[in-house]
Write a protein that holds these residues in place. Sequence first.
Motif, short mmCIF file in Angstrom:
data_model
loop_
_atom_site.label_atom_id
_atom_site.label_comp_id
_atom_site.label_asym_id
_atom_site.label_seq_id
_atom_site.Cartn_x
_atom_site.Cartn_y
_atom_site.Cartn_z
N PRO A 154 1.14 -1.16 0.00
CA PRO A 154 -0.07 0.31 -0.03
C PRO A 154 0.84 1.25 0.03
N LYS A 155 -0.28 2.55 -0.66
CA LYS A 155 1.11 3.19 -0.51
C LYS A 155 0.52 4.85 0.38
N LEU A 156 0.77 5.37 1.16
CA LEU A 156 0.63 5.86 2.41
C LEU A 156 1.09 7.10 2.39
N SER A 157 -0.58 8.21 2.86
CA SER A 157 0.17 10.02 3.05
C SER A 157 -0.65 10.39 3.54
N ALA A 158 -0.03 11.27 4.16
CA ALA A 158 -0.56 11.87 5.82
C ALA A 158 -0.43 13.56 5.14
N GLU A 159 -1.74 13.74 5.14
CA GLU A 159 -1.44 15.77 5.06
C GLU A 159 -1.86 16.85 5.67
N THR A 160 -1.71 17.61 6.29
CA THR A 160 -2.52 18.42 7.75
C THR A 160 -1.78 19.77 7.55
N THR A 161 -2.98 20.80 7.68
CA THR A 161 -2.79 21.85 7.19
C THR A 161 -3.47 22.15 9.02
N TRP A 162 -2.41 23.65 8.99
CA TRP A 162 -3.08 24.17 10.59
C TRP A 162 -3.31 26.16 10.63
N ASN A 163 -4.63 26.18 11.08
CA ASN A 163 -4.03 27.49 10.35
C ASN A 163 -4.39 28.14 11.83
N PHE A 164 -3.68 29.53 11.61
CA PHE A 164 -2.90 30.47 12.50
C PHE A 164 -3.68 31.45 12.46
#
Length: 166
Positions: A154-164
């Motif tokens: 499997p290919k796995l990716s994760a992304e996150t966005t933080w708002n300030f």
Amino acid sequence: MKAAFKGKYDIDNNGGAAATMAVNAGDVKLRASITDATFINGPSLTGLALAVEKPGSFILDYNVPKKDFRFQFMNTVRVAEKPLNFTYMHSRGDNRTILDGTLVLDTANKVSANYASYQTSSKVLGFEWSRNSKQTGCFKVVASVNLAEEMKLPKLSAETTWNFEM
């Protein structure tokens, strides 16, 4: 009967232009789109596309110069009082089929799974979980596996966005 006309001129795309005419005919919308290629060397069918759409139900697209159809069917069912959205797409010309399902757990959490077959020899199964929260930020986890490969890694990716706010 209601009609709409939309035009676009893109200076960043070597002056590319496009226009779309849409007409509401009862429950369905009839749409015709053209690009500047339709008129550059005299009137032709290059850049002409026709469509019939019933919003939230189906879309049938026809690319006139390629003589190619694309079908898309959508539906929503409720599972444990949560909406489960299904989409089935098939493009005849590039022999592509996609089946997508999204379960909306709440306004911040969605779980999606899709199966895409781009050629008869390539089959990809995918899963996506996304969360959109003003308090804790946004994230998305995507996993996919090519079922046509012998070693189904499997290919796995994760992304996150933080708002300030400042």
